[in-house]
Design a protein around this motif. Structure first.
Motif, PDB file in Angstrom:
ATOM      1  N   ALA A  16      26.149 -22.154   6.621  1.00 18.78           N
ATOM      2  CA  ALA A  16      25.465 -20.887   6.349  1.00 18.78           C
ATOM      3  C   ALA A  16      23.994 -21.110   5.993  1.00 18.78           C
ATOM      4  N   GLU A  17      23.736 -22.140   5.181  1.00 24.54           N
ATOM      5  CA  GLU A  17      22.349 -22.366   4.754  1.00 24.54           C
ATOM      6  C   GLU A  17      21.494 -23.020   5.838  1.00 24.54           C
ATOM      7  N   SER A  18      22.116 -23.383   6.944  1.00 21.74           N
ATOM      8  CA  SER A  18      21.341 -23.833   8.109  1.00 21.74           C
ATOM      9  C   SER A  18      20.950 -22.637   8.966  1.00 21.74           C
ATOM     10  N   GLY A  19      21.417 -21.447   8.577  1.00 21.84           N
ATOM     11  CA  GLY A  19      21.036 -20.239   9.300  1.00 21.84           C
ATOM     12  C   GLY A  19      22.101 -19.717  10.244  1.00 21.84           C
ATOM     13  N   LEU A  20      23.293 -20.293  10.203  1.00 18.84           N
ATOM     14  CA  LEU A  20      24.379 -19.794  11.054  1.00 18.84           C
ATOM     15  C   LEU A  20      25.254 -18.868  10.223  1.00 18.84           C
ATOM     16  N   SER A  21      25.409 -17.630  10.671  1.00 21.52           N
ATOM     17  CA  SER A  21      26.108 -16.663   9.831  1.00 21.52           C
ATOM     18  C   SER A  21      27.601 -16.955   9.773  1.00 21.52           C
ATOM     19  N   THR A  22      28.198 -16.681   8.607  1.00 23.27           N
ATOM     20  CA  THR A  22      29.647 -16.815   8.485  1.00 23.27           C
ATOM     21  C   THR A  22      30.272 -15.566   9.107  1.00 23.27           C
ATOM     22  N   PHE A  23      31.582 -15.584   9.211  1.00 24.73           N
ATOM     23  CA  PHE A  23      32.241 -14.498   9.942  1.00 24.73           C
ATOM     24  C   PHE A  23      32.207 -13.182   9.182  1.00 24.73           C
ATOM     25  N   ARG A  24      32.046 -13.265   7.879  1.00 27.33           N
ATOM     26  CA  ARG A  24      32.064 -12.038   7.098  1.00 27.33           C
ATOM     27  C   ARG A  24      30.680 -11.578   6.661  1.00 27.33           C
ATOM     28  N   ASP A  25      29.646 -12.322   7.030  1.00 27.33           N
ATOM     29  CA  ASP A  25      28.287 -11.917   6.654  1.00 27.33           C
ATOM     30  C   ASP A  25      27.971 -10.519   7.172  1.00 27.33           C
ATOM     31  N   LYS A  26      27.425  -9.696   6.291  1.00 25.28           N
ATOM     32  CA  LYS A  26      26.956  -8.379   6.754  1.00 25.28           C
ATOM     33  C   LYS A  26      25.754  -8.586   7.665  1.00 25.28           C
ATOM     34  N   GLY A  27      25.755  -7.940   8.808  1.00 25.73           N
ATOM     35  CA  GLY A  27      24.633  -8.080   9.730  1.00 25.73           C
ATOM     36  C   GLY A  27      24.697  -9.358  10.548  1.00 25.73           C
ATOM     37  N   GLY A  28      25.698 -10.204  10.294  1.00 21.57           N
ATOM     38  CA  GLY A  28      25.849 -11.453  11.040  1.00 21.57           C
ATOM     39  C   GLY A  28      26.320 -11.170  12.457  1.00 21.57           C
ATOM     40  N   LEU A  29      26.358 -12.236  13.221  1.00 24.92           N
ATOM     41  CA  LEU A  29      26.722 -12.129  14.632  1.00 24.92           C
ATOM     42  C   LEU A  29      28.036 -11.386  14.838  1.00 24.92           C
ATOM     43  N   TRP A  30      28.987 -11.681  13.940  1.00 26.58           N
ATOM     44  CA  TRP A  30      30.326 -11.127  14.130  1.00 26.58           C
ATOM     45  C   TRP A  30      30.406  -9.638  13.829  1.00 26.58           C
ATOM     46  N   SER A  31      29.386  -9.111  13.102  1.00 26.19           N
ATOM     47  CA  SER A  31      29.421  -7.672  12.843  1.00 26.19           C
ATOM     48  C   SER A  31      28.956  -6.897  14.075  1.00 26.19           C
ATOM     49  N   GLN A  32      28.358  -7.614  15.040  1.00 28.60           N
ATOM     50  CA  GLN A  32      27.859  -6.937  16.246  1.00 28.60           C
ATOM     51  C   GLN A  32      28.843  -6.999  17.418  1.00 28.60           C
ATOM     52  N   TYR A  33      29.892  -7.781  17.254  1.00 29.03           N
ATOM     53  CA  TYR A  33      30.890  -7.915  18.329  1.00 29.03           C
ATOM     54  C   TYR A  33      32.282  -7.738  17.741  1.00 29.03           C
ATOM     55  N   ARG A  34      33.204  -7.296  18.584  1.00 34.65           N
ATOM     56  CA  ARG A  34      34.598  -7.238  18.144  1.00 34.65           C
ATOM     57  C   ARG A  34      35.257  -8.580  18.438  1.00 34.65           C
ATOM     58  N   ILE A  35      35.880  -9.150  17.386  1.00 30.56           N
ATOM     59  CA  ILE A  35      36.486 -10.479  17.540  1.00 30.56           C
ATOM     60  C   ILE A  35      37.453 -10.506  18.716  1.00 30.56           C
ATOM     61  N   GLU A  36      38.233  -9.412  18.852  1.00 29.27           N
ATOM     62  CA  GLU A  36      39.247  -9.422  19.905  1.00 29.27           C
ATOM     63  C   GLU A  36      38.615  -9.402  21.301  1.00 29.27           C
ATOM     64  N   ASP A  37      37.339  -8.995  21.397  1.00 22.41           N
ATOM     65  CA  ASP A  37      36.672  -9.017  22.705  1.00 22.41           C
ATOM     66  C   ASP A  37      36.133 -10.400  23.050  1.00 22.41           C
ATOM     67  N   VAL A  38      35.563 -11.080  22.048  1.00 17.84           N
ATOM     68  CA  VAL A  38      34.831 -12.317  22.379  1.00 17.84           C
ATOM     69  C   VAL A  38      35.480 -13.601  21.881  1.00 17.84           C
ATOM     70  N   ALA A  39      36.520 -13.480  21.066  1.00 19.54           N
ATOM     71  CA  ALA A  39      37.139 -14.712  20.558  1.00 19.54           C
ATOM     72  C   ALA A  39      38.654 -14.666  20.699  1.00 19.54           C
ATOM     73  N   SER A  40      39.103 -14.168  21.835  1.00 21.98           N
ATOM     74  CA  SER A  40      40.543 -14.211  22.112  1.00 21.98           C
ATOM     75  C   SER A  40      40.728 -14.475  23.597  1.00 21.98           C
ATOM     76  N   ILE A  41      41.833 -15.054  23.926  1.00 22.92           N
ATOM     77  CA  ILE A  41      42.107 -15.354  25.332  1.00 22.92           C
ATOM     78  C   ILE A  41      42.247 -14.052  26.127  1.00 22.92           C
ATOM     79  N   GLU A  42      42.785 -13.023  25.490  1.00 21.76           N
ATOM     80  CA  GLU A  42      42.921 -11.726  26.183  1.00 21.76           C
ATOM     81  C   GLU A  42      41.542 -11.145  26.492  1.00 21.76           C
ATOM     82  N   GLY A  43      40.619 -11.259  25.519  1.00 16.12           N
ATOM     83  CA  GLY A  43      39.256 -10.760  25.714  1.00 16.12           C
ATOM     84  C   GLY A  43      38.594 -11.471  26.890  1.00 16.12           C
TER      85      GLY A  43
END
Ligand code: NAD
Ligand code: ZN
Length: 237
Positions: A16-43
């Protein structure tokens, strides 16, 4: 305590302190995408182009990040322990290469690596520094369009689990750093290590879901708490 064999599990909090957002960070990468779309085999099967685009974006962000003091301290510990005849296993849930850049010689990437591609058809894994696209072909089987990030998604089995459970069984000390303890099987490692007699410790900003399973805890930033722990360990043993 003189732990010969140390197992370290790291999660998004160590980067996190290297600048990579954690999964629960507000405004982080994961808040802009749905996990089921980009991090699942079905997606991926629904919309491979969108998944490749998401990981290409992550790849671009990763190009500019540097290891922080936590990565450097863990790399130092692994090298020093090895030189003394001990062993430090670094097992990360992160797909970045910051442990390696911080000086770690061997890292188990149980959730894969952003810097590699895997053929969805034949399983061949290759280094992939550039961006992935549906027009690329697999060097092993020749099929075009099946190169995907070498990343473990929800619904897929993590990598190197046999080696991980062997190392957990042999560990004298299990240390979890910057992980929330939500995603299995990694969240179950602390219980496995305890059953086999390891002392357990967590370093995290706040108590994780598994806080009750740790004998010791240090709460604070990974970049401060991890180097402090490593320095104490190296000085006292
Ligand atoms: P996480 O985001 O769930 O947890 C990060 C933890 O790090 C938190 O407990 C937080 O308190 C702590 N932290 C944040 N900043 C810190 C700092 N500077 N120093 C120390 N600790 C800090 O990440 P995770 O535990 O690595 O997630 C596990 C796995 O889940 C990931 O590898 C990924 O494969 C998968 N995943 C999870 C989600 C999700 O929403 N849970 C989404 C996609 C992928
Ligand atoms: Zn192939």
């Amino acid at each position: 305590m003189n732990p010969d064999r140390i197992f370290i599990l790291t999660g998004a909090g160590v980067s996190a302190e290297s600048g990579l957002s954690t999964f629960r960070d507000k405004g982080g990468l994961w808040s802009q995408y749905r996990i089921e779309d980009v991090a699942s085999i079905e997606g991926y099967e629904r919309n491979p182009a969108k998944v490749l685009e998401f990981y290409n974006l992550r790849r671009r962000i990763h190009r500019d990040v540097q290891p922080n003091a936590a990565h450097v301290a863990l790399g130092r510990l692994q090298r020093e322990w090895g030189a003394r005849g001990g062993e430090v296993t670094i097992c990360t849930q992160n797909i970045d290469s910051l442990h390696e850049l911080g000086g770690a010689q061997r890292v188990i990437h149980m959730h894969g690596e952003l810097g590699k591609a895997r053929c969805h058809d034949c399983g061949d894994v290759t280094p992939a520094d550039g961006e992935l696209s549906l027009s690329l072909g697999c060097a092993a089987c020749g099929r075009v369009g099946g190169l995907r990030p070498h990343v473990v998604w929800f619904g897929e089995t993590p990598l190197e689990l046999d080696e991980i459970y062997d190392k957990l069984a042999a560990a004298d000390l299990f240390v979890s750093i910057g992980t929330s303890g939500n995603v299995y099987p990694a969240a179950g490692f602390v219980a496995a290590a305890r059953r086999e007699g390891a002392v357990t410790m967590e370093i995290n900003l706040e108590p994780s879901e598994n806080a009750h399973l740790f004998d010791l805890a240090r709460y604070g930033k990974a970049s401060e708490a991890a180097p402090a722990w490593v320095s104490e360990l190296i000085a006292t043993v």
